[in-house]
Write an enzyme that holds these catalytic residues in place. Structure first.
Site, PDB file in Angstrom:
ATOM      1  N   HIS A 158     -94.480  35.812 -28.743  1.00 53.36           N
ATOM      2  CA  HIS A 158     -95.983  36.126 -28.757  1.00 53.36           C
ATOM      3  C   HIS A 158     -96.540  36.472 -30.198  1.00 53.36           C
ATOM      4  O   HIS A 158     -97.514  36.209 -30.799  1.00 53.36           O
ATOM      5  CB  HIS A 158     -96.230  36.868 -27.616  1.00 53.36           C
ATOM      6  CG  HIS A 158     -95.998  36.348 -26.153  1.00 53.36           C
ATOM      7  ND1 HIS A 158     -95.281  36.900 -25.577  1.00 53.36           N
ATOM      8  CD2 HIS A 158     -96.165  35.137 -25.541  1.00 53.36           C
ATOM      9  CE1 HIS A 158     -95.084  36.122 -24.077  1.00 53.36           C
ATOM     10  NE2 HIS A 158     -95.665  34.945 -24.585  1.00 53.36           N
ATOM     11  N   LYS A 185     -96.975  32.212 -11.400  1.00 55.85           N
ATOM     12  CA  LYS A 185     -96.063  33.153 -11.697  1.00 55.85           C
ATOM     13  C   LYS A 185     -96.077  34.370 -11.113  1.00 55.85           C
ATOM     14  O   LYS A 185     -97.265  34.873 -11.039  1.00 55.85           O
ATOM     15  CB  LYS A 185     -95.947  33.561 -13.199  1.00 55.85           C
ATOM     16  CG  LYS A 185     -95.719  32.306 -14.156  1.00 55.85           C
ATOM     17  CD  LYS A 185     -95.754  32.751 -15.606  1.00 55.85           C
ATOM     18  CE  LYS A 185     -95.532  31.514 -16.778  1.00 55.85           C
ATOM     19  NZ  LYS A 185     -95.719  31.889 -18.049  1.00 55.85           N
ATOM     20  N   ARG A 190     -93.341  25.711 -27.786  1.00 51.56           N
ATOM     21  CA  ARG A 190     -91.834  25.932 -28.012  1.00 51.56           C
ATOM     22  C   ARG A 190     -91.367  24.531 -28.053  1.00 51.56           C
ATOM     23  O   ARG A 190     -91.138  23.956 -28.981  1.00 51.56           O
ATOM     24  CB  ARG A 190     -91.104  26.725 -26.889  1.00 51.56           C
ATOM     25  CG  ARG A 190     -91.613  28.417 -27.031  1.00 51.56           C
ATOM     26  CD  ARG A 190     -90.896  29.084 -25.865  1.00 51.56           C
ATOM     27  NE  ARG A 190     -91.721  28.412 -24.544  1.00 51.56           N
ATOM     28  CZ  ARG A 190     -91.850  29.211 -23.557  1.00 51.56           C
ATOM     29  NH1 ARG A 190     -91.471  30.369 -23.241  1.00 51.56           N
ATOM     30  NH2 ARG A 190     -92.458  28.686 -22.529  1.00 51.56           N
ATOM     31  N   SER A 222     -91.059  34.961 -21.574  1.00 51.98           N
ATOM     32  CA  SER A 222     -90.861  36.312 -20.883  1.00 51.98           C
ATOM     33  C   SER A 222     -90.075  36.341 -19.470  1.00 51.98           C
ATOM     34  O   SER A 222     -89.446  37.373 -19.067  1.00 51.98           O
ATOM     35  CB  SER A 222     -92.328  36.614 -20.431  1.00 51.98           C
ATOM     36  OG  SER A 222     -93.456  36.740 -21.351  1.00 51.98           O
TER      37      SER A 222
HETATM   38  O1  PNS Z   1     -98.540  32.679 -20.594  1.00 49.77           O
HETATM   39  P1  PNS Z   1     -99.076  31.641 -19.592  1.00 49.77           P
HETATM   40  O2  PNS Z   1     -98.494  31.978 -18.232  1.00 49.77           O
HETATM   41  O3  PNS Z   1     -98.569  30.251 -19.987  1.00 49.77           O
HETATM   42  O4  PNS Z   1    -100.676  31.729 -19.610  1.00 49.77           O
HETATM   43  C1  PNS Z   1    -101.395  30.914 -18.784  1.00 49.77           C
HETATM   44  C2  PNS Z   1    -102.850  31.305 -18.778  1.00 49.77           C
HETATM   45  C3  PNS Z   1    -102.869  32.692 -17.927  1.00 49.77           C
HETATM   46  C4  PNS Z   1    -103.414  30.978 -20.069  1.00 49.77           C
HETATM   47  C5  PNS Z   1    -103.383  30.348 -17.622  1.00 49.77           C
HETATM   48  O5  PNS Z   1    -102.561  30.400 -16.236  1.00 49.77           O
HETATM   49  C6  PNS Z   1    -104.914  30.743 -17.263  1.00 49.77           C
HETATM   50  O6  PNS Z   1    -105.896  30.290 -18.170  1.00 49.77           O
HETATM   51  N1  PNS Z   1    -105.183  31.352 -16.178  1.00 49.77           N
HETATM   52  C7  PNS Z   1    -106.392  31.572 -15.752  1.00 49.77           C
HETATM   53  C8  PNS Z   1    -106.954  30.857 -14.734  1.00 49.77           C
HETATM   54  C9  PNS Z   1    -107.503  29.501 -14.798  1.00 49.77           C
HETATM   55  O7  PNS Z   1    -108.172  29.271 -16.040  1.00 49.77           O
HETATM   56  N2  PNS Z   1    -106.783  28.662 -14.522  1.00 49.77           N
HETATM   57  C10 PNS Z   1    -106.969  27.215 -14.801  1.00 49.77           C
HETATM   58  C11 PNS Z   1    -106.410  26.431 -16.121  1.00 49.77           C
HETATM   59  S1  PNS Z   1    -106.950  24.887 -16.454  1.00 49.77           S
END
Ligand code: PNS
Length: 163
Positions: free
Chosen positions: A20, A44, A93, A131
């Site tokens: 990151h 998660k 990735r 992570s």
């Molecule tokens: O590091 P990650 O787990 O890939 O991050 C994912 C994250 C936190 C960016 C995504 O889950 C997110 O945007 N969560 C907030 C809730 C949301 O907007 N969900 C709808 C996505 S279309």
């Protein structure tokens, strides 16, 4: 004066890794300000609370005034609307990331067409890093010191081994 280029770098960052940090540093050559958005990925199970994750990230970038760290607990698109920034950075990735990223980007754009994502490929030495894997290695007493910064290394040790 030209308007400042800003972008949100959202993620769960549970915890932040060198992968990151590499993406964030490289993105800072493209934007003036990077807002690291610490969000919740409902798929998660989190190890660190949002506050803990935010503190760890803030420590990493404490000497970089171009980076701010904000946590949000709702939709990413609402966070973007709240701060008025719709350019969103994600790291890629492997090809396996692509489908999820396409979905995330398409649904967010569906909700608000001001939303736009740009992607940076993770540097080769971190292309295997996640992570989740860091947590697993740390939990099983493996050495993650080459994968995460010192403060995260210590926080993982405290979480799993209480020393
Ligand atoms: O590091 P990650 O787990 O890939 O991050 C994912 C994250 C936190 C960016 C995504 O889950 C997110 O945007 N969560 C907030 C809730 C949301 O907007 N969900 C709808 C996505 S279309």
């Amino acid at each position: 004066m030209a308007e400042k280029k800003q972008a949100i770098y959202p993620g769960s960052f549970d915890p932040i890794t060198f992968g990151h940090i590499d993406i964030a540093k490289r993105a800072l050559t493209l934007v003036d300000n990077l807002i690291i958005g610490v969000g919740i990925n409902s798929e998660k199970k989190e190890l660190f609370s949002a506050d803990e994750r935010k503190i760890l990230i803030s420590e990493v970038f404490k000497n970089n005034p171009k980076v701010s760290v904000i946590s949000f607990d709702g939709l990413l698109i609402d966070f973007a609307r709240e701060i008025g920034v719709f350019s969103v950075l994600r790291g890629l990735r492997a090809i396996s990331d692509f489908e999820h990223e396409l979905q995330l980007s398409s649904l967010n754009r569906h909700m608000d067409n001001r939303f736009d994502c740009f992607y940076m490929m993770t540097s080769e030495q971190y292309s295997y890093l996640s992570s989740s894997m860091v947590k697993e290695i740390a939990r099983l007493n493996g050495d993650v010191s080459s994968l995460v910064p010192d403060n995260v290394y210590k926080a993982l040790r405290d979480k799993y081994h209480h020393v």
